[in-house]
Design a protein around this motif. Structure first.
Motif, PDB file in Angstrom:
ATOM      1  N   PRO A  66       0.978  -1.756  -0.353  1.00 30.84           N
ATOM      2  CA  PRO A  66      -0.082   0.328  -0.209  1.00 30.84           C
ATOM      3  C   PRO A  66       0.587   1.113   0.216  1.00 30.84           C
ATOM      4  O   PRO A  66       0.438   2.398  -0.475  1.00 30.84           O
ATOM      5  N   ASP A  67       2.386   1.104   0.305  1.00 28.31           N
ATOM      6  CA  ASP A  67       3.183   2.545   0.215  1.00 28.31           C
ATOM      7  C   ASP A  67       3.655   2.393  -1.444  1.00 28.31           C
ATOM      8  O   ASP A  67       3.895   1.568  -1.710  1.00 28.31           O
ATOM      9  N   SER A  68       4.450   3.808  -1.486  1.00 32.11           N
ATOM     10  CA  SER A  68       5.147   4.142  -2.376  1.00 32.11           C
ATOM     11  C   SER A  68       6.960   3.453  -2.492  1.00 32.11           C
ATOM     12  O   SER A  68       7.051   4.370  -1.358  1.00 32.11           O
ATOM     13  N   PHE A  69       6.978   2.640  -2.612  1.00 33.53           N
ATOM     14  CA  PHE A  69       8.134   2.244  -3.098  1.00 33.53           C
ATOM     15  C   PHE A  69       8.943   1.824  -3.820  1.00 33.53           C
ATOM     16  O   PHE A  69       8.315   1.792  -5.262  1.00 33.53           O
ATOM     17  N   LEU A  70      10.653   2.184  -4.028  1.00 36.90           N
ATOM     18  CA  LEU A  70      11.432   1.613  -5.538  1.00 36.90           C
ATOM     19  C   LEU A  70      12.014   1.284  -4.869  1.00 36.90           C
ATOM     20  O   LEU A  70      13.056   1.346  -4.188  1.00 36.90           O
ATOM     21  N   LEU A  71      12.009  -0.123  -5.756  1.00 36.01           N
ATOM     22  CA  LEU A  71      13.311  -0.744  -5.181  1.00 36.01           C
ATOM     23  C   LEU A  71      15.248  -0.143  -6.194  1.00 36.01           C
ATOM     24  O   LEU A  71      14.999   0.345  -7.241  1.00 36.01           O
ATOM     25  N   MET A  72      15.997  -0.233  -5.236  1.00 35.63           N
ATOM     26  CA  MET A  72      17.364   0.485  -6.032  1.00 35.63           C
ATOM     27  C   MET A  72      18.014  -0.112  -6.158  1.00 35.63           C
ATOM     28  O   MET A  72      18.603  -0.763  -4.900  1.00 35.63           O
ATOM     29  N   THR A  94      20.315   2.010 -10.317  1.00 35.60           N
ATOM     30  CA  THR A  94      19.670   0.489 -11.358  1.00 35.60           C
ATOM     31  C   THR A  94      18.075   0.459 -10.733  1.00 35.60           C
ATOM     32  O   THR A  94      18.111   0.698  -9.664  1.00 35.60           O
ATOM     33  N   ILE A  95      17.022   0.911 -11.223  1.00 33.44           N
ATOM     34  CA  ILE A  95      15.685   0.630 -10.496  1.00 33.44           C
ATOM     35  C   ILE A  95      15.010  -1.190 -11.683  1.00 33.44           C
ATOM     36  O   ILE A  95      14.798  -0.842 -12.301  1.00 33.44           O
ATOM     37  N   PRO A  96      14.957  -1.988 -10.469  1.00 30.46           N
ATOM     38  CA  PRO A  96      14.363  -3.333 -10.807  1.00 30.46           C
ATOM     39  C   PRO A  96      12.729  -2.803 -10.341  1.00 30.46           C
ATOM     40  O   PRO A  96      12.307  -4.022 -11.274  1.00 30.46           O
TER      41      PRO A  96
END
Length: 116
Positions: free
Chosen positions: A18-24, A29-31
């Motif tokens: 439910p939250d805003s997450f960005l894997l890096m 690099t963003i997977p």
């Protein structure tokens, strides 16, 4: 008793958080990112996956971009949490700056150590 199904779709699970997450990745690099992140980031998943953070989300303000880059480098180099203040990080929507805020969350490197 029947054992639970061991096949879990972790990508689907991650994307539905439910939250805003960005894997890096360590090289920035963003997977992947969550559906919530797609909704607030002004870019489709296809526009960001496989690109570095600053390719996908160019910094409008060099100073703010430098703060994020330095924090990421600290985490990558020391494999330890790094506190970063909430900063203004404007994104562009159809050529018009759109004010956003950025807060570094947890990161994980390929060896599995949890980092912020």
């Amino acid at each position: 008793m029947t054992p639970p199904d061991s096949t879990v779709d972790y990508q689907r699970l991650f994307r539905s958080l439910p939250d805003s997450f960005l894997l890096m990745a360590p090289d920035a690099t963003i997977p992947d990112n969550t559906d919530s992140h797609v909704a607030v980031s002004l870019k489709s998943r296809e526009e960001v996956i496989g690109r570095t953070l600053f390719e996908a989300y160019p910094s409008v303000d060099q100073n703010q971009g430098d703060i994020i880059a330095a924090s990421h480098e600290h985490v990558r180099r020391h494999l330890a949490p790094h506190a970063m203040p909430v900063i203004r990080y404007d994104l562009t929507r159809q050529g018009v700056p759109d004010r956003r805020n950025f807060l570094r969350q947890r990161m994980k490197h390929e060896a599995g150590a949890r980092r912020q």
